[in-house]
Design a protein around this motif. Structure first.
Motif, mmCIF file in Angstrom:
data_model
loop_
_atom_site.group_PDB
_atom_site.id
_atom_site.type_symbol
_atom_site.label_atom_id
_atom_site.label_comp_id
_atom_site.label_asym_id
_atom_site.label_seq_id
_atom_site.Cartn_x
_atom_site.Cartn_y
_atom_site.Cartn_z
ATOM 1 N N ASN A 1 54.757 3.381 91.370
ATOM 2 C CA ASN A 1 53.734 4.420 91.455
ATOM 3 C C ASN A 1 53.384 4.937 90.072
ATOM 4 O O ASN A 1 54.222 4.945 89.168
ATOM 5 N N VAL A 2 52.144 5.391 89.937
ATOM 6 C CA VAL A 2 51.672 5.984 88.685
ATOM 7 C C VAL A 2 50.893 7.251 88.998
ATOM 8 O O VAL A 2 50.350 7.409 90.092
ATOM 9 N N GLY A 3 50.837 8.124 88.010
ATOM 10 C CA GLY A 3 49.982 9.304 88.087
ATOM 11 C C GLY A 3 48.748 9.077 87.239
ATOM 12 O O GLY A 3 48.828 8.502 86.157
ATOM 13 N N ALA B 1 41.733 17.066 87.640
ATOM 14 C CA ALA B 1 42.005 16.318 88.877
ATOM 15 C C ALA B 1 43.169 15.371 88.615
ATOM 16 O O ALA B 1 43.405 14.973 87.477
ATOM 17 N N TRP B 2 43.923 15.047 89.685
ATOM 18 C CA TRP B 2 45.009 14.076 89.543
ATOM 19 C C TRP B 2 45.141 13.247 90.813
ATOM 20 O O TRP B 2 44.718 13.668 91.892
ATOM 21 N N ASP C 1 44.559 15.606 93.992
ATOM 22 C CA ASP C 1 44.019 16.949 94.023
ATOM 23 C C ASP C 1 42.832 17.021 93.066
ATOM 24 O O ASP C 1 43.015 16.945 91.847
ATOM 25 N N PRO C 2 41.609 17.170 93.599
ATOM 26 C CA PRO C 2 40.422 17.270 92.751
ATOM 27 C C PRO C 2 40.007 18.703 92.442
ATOM 28 O O PRO C 2 38.907 18.929 91.962
ATOM 29 N N SER C 3 40.881 19.679 92.695
ATOM 30 C CA SER C 3 40.456 21.078 92.663
ATOM 31 C C SER C 3 40.622 21.793 91.327
ATOM 32 O O SER C 3 40.371 22.991 91.242
ATOM 33 N N GLY C 4 41.027 21.082 90.275
ATOM 34 C CA GLY C 4 41.145 21.728 88.972
ATOM 35 C C GLY C 4 39.775 22.163 88.472
ATOM 36 O O GLY C 4 38.742 21.720 88.960
ATOM 37 N N SER C 5 39.767 23.048 87.496
ATOM 38 C CA SER C 5 38.485 23.531 86.993
ATOM 39 C C SER C 5 38.275 23.075 85.550
ATOM 40 O O SER C 5 39.211 22.717 84.852
#
Length: 169
Positions: free
Chosen positions: A77-79, A123-124, A149-153
């Motif tokens: 797995n990767v981030g 986002a990550w 999670d696409p919720s960063g600003s």
């Protein structure tokens, strides 16, 4: 009517030609992370690509001489982290050979599947590696998105003409 390029200015294919052309191509900046051998690794990537929506697949390139390659070569797995324009220093840290990429001031935590997740990104994704394709002195890593999670600003960080930039209004 289109102007015909001056053929005298054309150059034969070479690493320098490729670099010169792609300096003119603005690219988003991402950091790829993985866990291996009890330590996190990561690197700055401008080669991140959305490959398929069904199934959700991404790809990125990594040089086989990279210090992160031995771990990425074995990682399940990767981030994938999309950086904001406020993270130019972070992008530089992960692009610098020999840097302590996960030391202060880098803020991160262990995420799902043991993947190192960077804080404060726009986002990550956590992805499962499905293939590593040889491509010259690099490997193209194909990975299926598991969660994210696409919720960063913030606004995205770009790489253009050999340096990091933000969007201009």
């Amino acid at each position: 009517m289109r102007a015909t390029p001056d053929l005298a200015t054309h150059r034969l294919a070479s690493p320098d030609l490729l670099r010169s052309v792609f300096r003119r191509h603005a690219a988003g900046v991402a950091v790829i992370t993985a866990q291996g051998g009890g330590r996190p690794v990561g690197f700055t990537a401008t080669s991140l690509t959305s490959v398929s929506a069904e199934p959700p697949l991404v790809s990125f390139g990594i040089g086989v001489g990279s210090s992160s390659w031995p771990v990425i070569a074995e990682a399940e797995n990767v981030g994938v982290h999309i950086l904001g324009e406020h993270q130019e220093d972070l992008a530089g840290t992960f692009a610098t050979s020999g840097a302590d990429r996960f030391g202060a001031p880098t803020s991160w935590r262990e995420g799902p599947e043991g993947v190192p997740l960077l804080d404060d990104v726009i986002a990550w994704l956590v992805c499962r590696v499905v293939a590593r394709v040889p491509a010259g002195d690099h490997r193209i890593v194909l990975a299926e998105v598991v969660l994210g999670d696409p919720s960063g600003s913030g606004r995205p960080l770009l790489y253009h003409q050999g340096r990091f930039n933000g969007l201009r209004d």
